[in-house]
Design an enzyme around this catalytic site. Structure first.
Site, PDB file in Angstrom:
ATOM      1  N   LYS A 104       0.856  -1.183   0.000  1.00  0.00           N
ATOM      2  CA  LYS A 104       0.000   0.000   0.000  1.00  0.00           C
ATOM      3  C   LYS A 104       0.884   1.223   0.000  1.00  0.00           C
ATOM      4  O   LYS A 104       2.059   1.155   0.407  1.00  0.00           O
ATOM      5  CB  LYS A 104      -0.893   0.025   1.242  1.00  0.00           C
ATOM      6  CG  LYS A 104      -2.176   0.820   1.051  1.00  0.00           C
ATOM      7  CD  LYS A 104      -3.228   0.022   0.300  1.00  0.00           C
ATOM      8  CE  LYS A 104      -4.493   0.807   0.092  1.00  0.00           C
ATOM      9  NZ  LYS A 104      -5.577  -0.079  -0.377  1.00  0.00           N
TER      10      LYS A 104
HETATM   11  P1  NAD Z   1     -12.931   7.358  -3.150  1.00  0.00           P
HETATM   12  O1  NAD Z   1     -11.949   8.422  -2.924  1.00  0.00           O
HETATM   13  O2  NAD Z   1     -13.392   7.071  -4.527  1.00  0.00           O
HETATM   14  O3  NAD Z   1     -14.234   7.609  -2.247  1.00  0.00           O
HETATM   15  C1  NAD Z   1     -14.172   7.786  -0.878  1.00  0.00           C
HETATM   16  C2  NAD Z   1     -15.551   8.229  -0.413  1.00  0.00           C
HETATM   17  O4  NAD Z   1     -15.561   8.284   1.012  1.00  0.00           O
HETATM   18  C3  NAD Z   1     -15.931   9.632  -0.892  1.00  0.00           C
HETATM   19  O5  NAD Z   1     -17.296   9.649  -1.222  1.00  0.00           O
HETATM   20  C4  NAD Z   1     -15.685  10.504   0.323  1.00  0.00           C
HETATM   21  O6  NAD Z   1     -16.501  11.657   0.337  1.00  0.00           O
HETATM   22  C5  NAD Z   1     -16.073   9.539   1.419  1.00  0.00           C
HETATM   23  N1  NAD Z   1     -15.463   9.896   2.689  1.00  0.00           N
HETATM   24  C6  NAD Z   1     -14.202  10.337   2.927  1.00  0.00           C
HETATM   25  N2  NAD Z   1     -14.034  10.569   4.229  1.00  0.00           N
HETATM   26  C7  NAD Z   1     -15.202  10.232   4.811  1.00  0.00           C
HETATM   27  C8  NAD Z   1     -15.656  10.263   6.125  1.00  0.00           C
HETATM   28  N3  NAD Z   1     -14.844  10.693   7.106  1.00  0.00           N
HETATM   29  N4  NAD Z   1     -16.933   9.846   6.376  1.00  0.00           N
HETATM   30  C9  NAD Z   1     -17.732   9.429   5.373  1.00  0.00           C
HETATM   31  N5  NAD Z   1     -17.363   9.392   4.109  1.00  0.00           N
HETATM   32  C10 NAD Z   1     -16.119   9.808   3.829  1.00  0.00           C
HETATM   33  O7  NAD Z   1     -12.303   6.047  -2.476  1.00  0.00           O
HETATM   34  P2  NAD Z   1     -12.688   4.534  -2.761  1.00  0.00           P
HETATM   35  O8  NAD Z   1     -11.751   4.009  -3.765  1.00  0.00           O
HETATM   36  O9  NAD Z   1     -14.152   4.410  -2.983  1.00  0.00           O
HETATM   37  O10 NAD Z   1     -12.283   3.868  -1.374  1.00  0.00           O
HETATM   38  C11 NAD Z   1     -13.192   3.756  -0.288  1.00  0.00           C
HETATM   39  C12 NAD Z   1     -12.743   2.613   0.608  1.00  0.00           C
HETATM   40  O11 NAD Z   1     -12.709   1.414  -0.145  1.00  0.00           O
HETATM   41  C13 NAD Z   1     -11.340   2.754   1.209  1.00  0.00           C
HETATM   42  O12 NAD Z   1     -11.316   2.155   2.474  1.00  0.00           O
HETATM   43  C14 NAD Z   1     -10.482   1.951   0.256  1.00  0.00           C
HETATM   44  O13 NAD Z   1      -9.265   1.510   0.852  1.00  0.00           O
HETATM   45  C15 NAD Z   1     -11.426   0.804  -0.036  1.00  0.00           C
HETATM   46  N6  NAD Z   1     -11.128   0.047  -1.253  1.00  0.00           N
HETATM   47  C16 NAD Z   1     -11.067   0.663  -2.469  1.00  0.00           C
HETATM   48  C17 NAD Z   1     -10.800  -0.090  -3.602  1.00  0.00           C
HETATM   49  C18 NAD Z   1     -10.790   0.503  -4.993  1.00  0.00           C
HETATM   50  O14 NAD Z   1     -10.666  -0.262  -5.960  1.00  0.00           O
HETATM   51  N7  NAD Z   1     -10.938   1.804  -5.165  1.00  0.00           N
HETATM   52  C19 NAD Z   1     -10.567  -1.476  -3.486  1.00  0.00           C
HETATM   53  C20 NAD Z   1     -10.659  -2.064  -2.236  1.00  0.00           C
HETATM   54  C21 NAD Z   1     -10.948  -1.290  -1.130  1.00  0.00           C
END
Ligand code: NAD
Length: 417
Positions: free
Chosen positions: A107
């Site tokens: 990561k």
């Molecule tokens: P992203 O940046 O696309 O979206 C994040 C979302 O979370 C946004 O809508 C933001 O407004 C919201 N957010 C941020 N801080 C917040 C808070 N304090 N309270 C509520 N909402 C909040 O990110 P993503 O890629 O969707 O990632 C979200 C989660 O999923 C993370 O934990 C990430 O590690 C995990 N994840 C992502 C992927 C991927 O392929 N993108 C894969 C596996 C896991």
């Protein structure tokens, strides 16, 4: 939201202790798995639009590479720190092993607030950070992907910077790239789709229909937004969704298409009269069939776990539930699809993208989706079987499967020298 006191790396290490009771793995080897393999910390200067030079701190951590190259996203967030990145790298190792793809775990992150930066500043940060960590990147070594507040454009800059350093194009150094640069069809939607596929399996196991199922989603980004879209398409009722500023609620179901269009156009959720505004804390405690935390770590803790009224929790985010909260939820009979299973669709299609890049092939979206569905369903079944056979929660079962596969790979390779 986050208490700010819970250390995700301690949570991740504690999970190894919990799973180790059901694993026949030598203690020295478990100790090895509690440590990361390699950690790079960089402090680097970036010229901002104002002409001022600012110093940023970034991290790239590889947890384990016994089963294949290190793989994991890069996050841009003001709260990124070494222990968070270590935990996320460790979870990537287990996740790749749970879905049985030949990757290790890594990561990365940069401590910054992308909401306060121009596109040009973001590009400068990305290119300089890539240059700083390029010594450990490469299609055979370590392959970044998007995570919180990074996206396909950021991946394109990483790929371009790395390619300039090499002197030729290296598309396989990142996944989640734009399609035009060798990205895979279906990658952008893969994590959200994986959350929905595993939720459908959980509903099937609980003999509940998806039609009319009440869904609550925290986070409206890549994972939360895409999950909302597909739950909505399948006839589920998404009754609440949020972003970092708060959420919208309608007990009869939200107009997801309007909300997602609005979010992509104006980068915020706009409340209409049939909807109610709620806080992120209130959202988590709504009565529903499926709760999808899809934002950050440590959202469900011992403080609010007893007030959670979801029947199923499908963890789109990494590390949203603490071990103390797990105990409370398990006692309440909540069915948890743990992060290392529920959100593994992203790394699965990242693997497909990498394979296509190495072979210079392009798969159709149908092919990607069909393979993704097969892997997610099989992995869900394997974890459920362990959970039922050993009478342990789904998270412990997933850890037993993932850690067990990694430990066996290390045992077979042996300890050098
Ligand atoms: P992203 O940046 O696309 O979206 C994040 C979302 O979370 C946004 O809508 C933001 O407004 C919201 N957010 C941020 N801080 C917040 C808070 N304090 N309270 C509520 N909402 C909040 O990110 P993503 O890629 O969707 O990632 C979200 C989660 O999923 C993370 O934990 C990430 O590690 C995990 N994840 C992502 C992927 C991927 O392929 N993108 C894969 C596996 C896991």
């Amino acid at each position: 939201m986050s208490s700010g006191k819970i250390n995700p790396y301690e949570v991740a290490r504690k999970q190894i202790d919990i799973a180790s009771k059901y694993l026949n793995v030598e203690s020295g080897l478990l100790e090895r798995l509690k440590h990361t393999k390699r950690e790079v910390i960089v402090h680097f200067p970036v010229k901002m639009d104002s002409g001022e030079v600012r110093i940023f701190t970034g991290y790239r951590v590889q947890h384990d590479v016994s089963r294949g190259p290190a793989k994991g996203g890069i996050r841009y967030h003001p709260d990124v720190d070494l222990d968070e990145v270590r935990a996320l790298a460790m979870w990537m190792t287990w996740k790749s092993a749970v879905v049985n793809i030949p990757f290790g775990g890594a990561k990365g992150g940069v401590q910054c607030n992308p909401k306060e930066m121009s596109i040009r500043e973001l590009e400068n940060i990305t290119r300089r950070f890539t240059w700083e960590i390029s010594i450990i990147l490469g299609p055979e070594q370590d392959i970044p992907a998007p995570d919180v507040y990074t996206n396909p454009q950021v991946m394109a800059w990483i790929m371009d910077t790395f390619s300039i350093l090499k002197g030729y194009s290296v598309p396989g150094v990142v996944t989640g790239k734009p399609i035009e640069l060798g990205g895979s069809l279906g990658r952008y939607e893969a994590t959200g789709r994986g959350v929905v596929i595993t939720s459908l399996e959980a509903l099937k196991y609980m003999k509940k229909p998806v039609e009319g199922a009440k869904v609550v989603i925290q986070g409206c980004g890549n994972v939360g937004g895409i999950a909302a879209k597909h739950f909505d398409r399948l006839g589920a009722k998404v009754i609440a969704i949020s972003d970092s500023r708060g959420g919208l609620y309608n007990e009869n179901g939200l107009d997801i298409k309007r909300i997602l269009d609005c979010k992509s156009q104006y980068q915020c959720l706009i409340c209409e009269k049939e909807e109610e505004e709620i806080t992120n804390e209130e959202l988590l405690e709504l009565e529903c069939d499926i709760l999808v935390p899809a934002a950050l770590e440590n959202q469900i803790t011992e403080k609010n776990a007893s007030r959670i009224r979801a029947k199923i929790i499908a963890e789109g985010a990494n590390g949203p539930t603490t071990p103390e909260a797990d105990e409370i939820l398990n006692d309440k009979g909540v069915f948890i699809i743990p992060d290392i299973l529920a959100n593994a669709g992203g790394v699965t299609v990242s693997y497909f993208e990498w394979v296509q890049n190495l072979q210079e092939l392009i798969w159709s979206e149908e092919e990607v989706l069909e393979r993704l569905t097969r892997i997610m369903q099989r992995s869900f079944r394997e974890v459920l079987e362990i959970s039922l056979a050993k009478k342990i929660p789904m998270r412990t079962a997933a850890l037993v499967l993932g850690i067990g596969r990694v430990a066996e790979a290390i045992r077979l390779r042996g300890i050098y020298p």
